[in-house]
Design an enzyme around this catalytic site. Structure first.
Site, PDB file in Angstrom:
ATOM      1  N   GLU A   1       0.833  -1.166   0.142  1.00 12.26           N
ATOM      2  CA  GLU A   1      -0.097   0.033   0.031  1.00 12.26           C
ATOM      3  C   GLU A   1       0.851   1.366  -0.082  1.00 12.26           C
ATOM      4  O   GLU A   1       0.570   2.335  -0.418  1.00 12.26           O
ATOM      5  CB  GLU A   1      -1.009  -0.054   1.081  1.00 12.26           C
ATOM      6  CG  GLU A   1      -2.091  -1.166   1.350  1.00 12.26           C
ATOM      7  CD  GLU A   1      -3.091  -0.828   0.221  1.00 12.26           C
ATOM      8  OE1 GLU A   1      -3.140  -0.042  -0.294  1.00 12.26           O
ATOM      9  OE2 GLU A   1      -4.076  -1.714  -0.023  1.00 12.26           O
TER      10      GLU A   1
ATOM     11  N   ARG B   1       0.691   3.905  -3.298  1.00 11.84           N
ATOM     12  CA  ARG B   1       0.245   5.026  -3.000  1.00 11.84           C
ATOM     13  C   ARG B   1       1.306   6.241  -2.683  1.00 11.84           C
ATOM     14  O   ARG B   1       1.091   7.332  -3.612  1.00 11.84           O
ATOM     15  CB  ARG B   1      -0.872   5.058  -1.853  1.00 11.84           C
ATOM     16  CG  ARG B   1      -2.055   4.149  -1.976  1.00 11.84           C
ATOM     17  CD  ARG B   1      -2.741   4.211  -0.982  1.00 11.84           C
ATOM     18  NE  ARG B   1      -3.715   2.726  -0.843  1.00 11.84           N
ATOM     19  CZ  ARG B   1      -4.906   2.957  -0.321  1.00 11.84           C
ATOM     20  NH1 ARG B   1      -5.512   4.120  -0.161  1.00 11.84           N
ATOM     21  NH2 ARG B   1      -5.733   1.861  -0.729  1.00 11.84           N
TER      22      ARG B   1
ATOM     23  N   ASP C   1      -5.248  -9.466  -8.114  1.00 12.30           N
ATOM     24  CA  ASP C   1      -5.464  -8.450  -9.251  1.00 12.30           C
ATOM     25  C   ASP C   1      -4.285  -8.059  -9.989  1.00 12.30           C
ATOM     26  O   ASP C   1      -4.045  -8.284 -10.967  1.00 12.30           O
ATOM     27  CB  ASP C   1      -6.659  -7.592  -9.177  1.00 12.30           C
ATOM     28  CG  ASP C   1      -6.497  -6.800  -7.602  1.00 12.30           C
ATOM     29  OD1 ASP C   1      -5.285  -7.300  -6.921  1.00 12.30           O
ATOM     30  OD2 ASP C   1      -7.094  -6.136  -7.066  1.00 12.30           O
TER      31      ASP C   1
ATOM     32  N   GLU D   1     -12.265   1.214 -10.892  1.00 11.15           N
ATOM     33  CA  GLU D   1     -11.886   0.058 -12.008  1.00 11.15           C
ATOM     34  C   GLU D   1     -12.680   0.215 -13.070  1.00 11.15           C
ATOM     35  O   GLU D   1     -12.271   0.101 -14.205  1.00 11.15           O
ATOM     36  CB  GLU D   1     -12.030  -1.287 -11.213  1.00 11.15           C
ATOM     37  CG  GLU D   1     -10.910  -1.428 -10.318  1.00 11.15           C
ATOM     38  CD  GLU D   1     -11.066  -0.994  -9.068  1.00 11.15           C
ATOM     39  OE1 GLU D   1     -12.209  -0.617  -8.767  1.00 11.15           O
ATOM     40  OE2 GLU D   1     -10.117  -0.739  -8.068  1.00 11.15           O
TER      41      GLU D   1
END
Ligand SMILES: *[C@@H]1O[C@H](CO)[C@@H](O)[C@H](O)[C@H]1NC(C)=O
Ligand SMILES: *[C@@H]1O[C@H](CO)[C@@H](O)[C@H](O)[C@H]1NC(C)=O
Length: 545
Positions: A131, A135, A274, A432
């Site tokens: 993360e 980010r 993903d 998405e």
């Protein structure tokens, strides 16, 4: 009596006529007149940002209704979770804006001062490596890119901060023999920490979604350390699992970091799986390393063979899950997260060239044609996940109708093709679907995609907005997007600013060249790197499966 009735009828007819045509023409012109729509999107961004700067400034987690806030690390220090994530959207909007430039410029410079003077990553607390990379490292590197391209502010501030942060994250790679880092690291001490649950296993998508950021940093600093660390996670993953032979390129969602072996057999393109696939293709597009296209190709062929389903009665294409391995049965459940796959398949097929051009190139073949068709079908499916709900916004997870009984407590879509379970009715304003719509629009220039995107944007405005006492607007996550009125929650995700509004804005830009830019999994754009420069720097693929 009669006369009045006639006049009344006339007025009503005129009103209906005006309503129908007035409405239609203004809608049609809106998604065609892109600068007006960009303006609307900028306004929503700035309203969200204004409220955050007023009541949550500098905090990582912010609740707009109660004005409560906190930071991510246990130590209480800020990571810049919202600020750094949102920054490049401001740069991008600034560059394209006709009406908000001054406002955005002021905000950008304020953020730069804060990052320069207040933000320190010398934090005595453990953070999640994945993360933090996508980010914060991603946001700082793209801010560096925009700041240098637009000659605005001081790009070094962002690069130095990214180097400092990445050096702290790099400490986590030393610990395990496989080369796969543990999930978390203490930013001050460099101590690496395994996942506290799941028997210490990492999500497979976590350590395979650092490569764009680490490779870009190596390029910018001319130091191959980050490149090598990031790439070194693959040999164990591919070799100790026989990923290509035994799994047809489809990786179960948990991996033990010490051995590189999978835990369990749960295969899916939703959460924890993903971006493993996403970063295979994007490494190829970013650095032109052929190996990653070949690995991506194998995974896509595996996906087409094992995970594709068609819903009843309309035959919508979806990507299902295999919770018990490749030989188990297909679970027709699909996370909204999977909706990035339309855009990814489209980019993999065309490499960012408009479809008419791509089809004429030597790269084109029947597999790419198949991918392209699938990309369009999946994007249509994801659009239906919005279009069919009462709010016009999609739930977190849907289950497609494959002919098995539908649970009594589920909400069934009007066409009957999918249902939503009571626990999955929330909407976090995720990106998405608009992401895929954006890619398909620029690759086809088919206006249908702008219509879909505008419909979704309008429903975000209509159903996630709350008007506060002092008449300013805030935008919130939803607990329930199926009930009307929607049920809101006191929450906002940084990806609303970093991704969703950015992809919507990009959808309505007119000169987006997708061969020149690559978006990390948090929508932070990096420029496609030059092969010659990479060679000069000695940055190249260091392994083979
Ligand atoms: C800024 O906008 C111009 C004009 O639309 C565009 O050509 C350029 O690529 C943009 N710059 C960046 C860094 O995106
Ligand atoms: C490259 O980066 C690593 C990690 O920060 C550092 O230890 C090393 O000294 C750097 N190498 C050079 C040549 O600057």
């Amino acid at each position: 009596m009669f006369g009045q009735g006639l006049i009344g009828l006339l007025v009503a007819t005129l009103a209906a006529f005006y309503y129908l045509y007035g409405q239609q023409s203004s809608r049609a012109s809106l998604y065609e007149s892109s600068s007006e729509v960009r303006d609307e999107i900028e306004t929503v961004f700035l309203e969200t940002w204004r409220d955050y700067s007023l009541h949550g400034w500098s905090y990582d987690v912010y609740s707009p209704l109660s004005h409560s806030h906190r930071n991510m690390p246990r130590s209480g220090d800020p990571m810049g979770w919202i600020i750094v994530d949102a920054l490049d959207t401001m740069f991008m909007m600034y560059n394209g804006s006709t009406t908000h430039r001054n406002e955005l410029l002021k905000d950008i410079l304020e953020v730069q001062v804060w990052i320069d003077n207040q933000l320190s990553y010398n934090i005595d607390a453990e953070v999640n490596i994945f993360e933090t990379t996508i980010r914060m490292v991603g946001g700082l590197l793209s801010a560096h890119y925009y700041s240098s391209q637009l000659e605005m502010g001081n790009p070094d501030i962002y690069l130095n901060k990214a180097v400092d942060l990445c050096d702290r994250l790099a400490a986590a790679f030393d610990t395990s023999e496989s080369g796969i880092p543990y999930s978390s690291v203490n930013l001050r001490t460099g101590q690496a920490i395994k996942n506290h649950v799941d028997d210490g296993a990492s999500s497979t998508a976590e350590f395979t979604t650092l490569q764009l950021e680490f490779k870009y940093l190596s390029f910018l600093t001319k130091n191959d350390t980050y490149w090598k660390l990031a790439e070194n996670v693959y040999p164990a993953l591919y070799q100790s699992n026989k990923l290509l032979d035994a799994y047809h390129g489809l990786a179960p969602i948990y991996t033990y970091p010490d051995s590189g072996r999978f835990m369990g057999q749960n295969i899916r393109f939703g959460s924890r799986g993903d971006s493993f696939y996403e970063y295979l293709l994007k490494q190829y597009l970013f650095t032109h390393e052929k190996l990653y296209y070949d690995l991506y190709r194998q995974s896509m062929e595996g996906m087409k063979r094992h995970l594709i389903g068609k819903s009843r009665p309309s035959g919508y294409t979806y990507i299902g899950e295999k919770p018990f391995g490749l030989t188990g049965s297909l679970d027709p459940k699909m996370d909204h997260l999977v909706c990035f796959m339309g855009g990814l398949l489209a980019m993999g097929a065309t490499e960012g060239y408009p479809i008419q051009e791509a089809r004429k190139k030597a790269l084109w073949d029947s597999q790419r044609e198949e991918d392209w068709k699938l990309a369009q079908e999946l994007t249509h499916t994801c659009y239906q996940m919005y279009h069919q709900t009462p709010s016009g916004l999609a739930a977190e997870i849907v289950v497609f109708n494959d002919g098995r009984p539908i649970p009594d407590n589920a909400w069934l879509s009007p066409s009957g093709d999918f249902y939503i379970k009571p626990a999955d009715r929330h909407n976090l304003q995720r990106p998405e679907t608009v992401e895929s719509i954006m890619f398909l629009y620029h690759l086809t220039k088919d206006d249908k995609y702008r219509q879909w995107g505008y419909e979704i944007f309008s429903n975000f405005v209509k159903h996630t907005c709350e008007v506060l006492d002092d008449s300013h607007n805030i935008y919130l996550s939803l607990k329930d997007c199926v009930s009307l009125p929607t049920i809101k929650s006191d929450n906002i995700e940084s990806f609303w600013l970093a991704e969703t509004l950015k992809y919507l804005h990009l959808l309505f830009q007119d000169d987006v060249d997708l061969t020149k830019v690559i978006f990390n999994t948090e929508a932070h754009p990096f420029p496609v790197l030059d092969v010659g420069q990479l060679r000069e720097l000695g940055l190249k693929t260091g392994w083979s499966p």
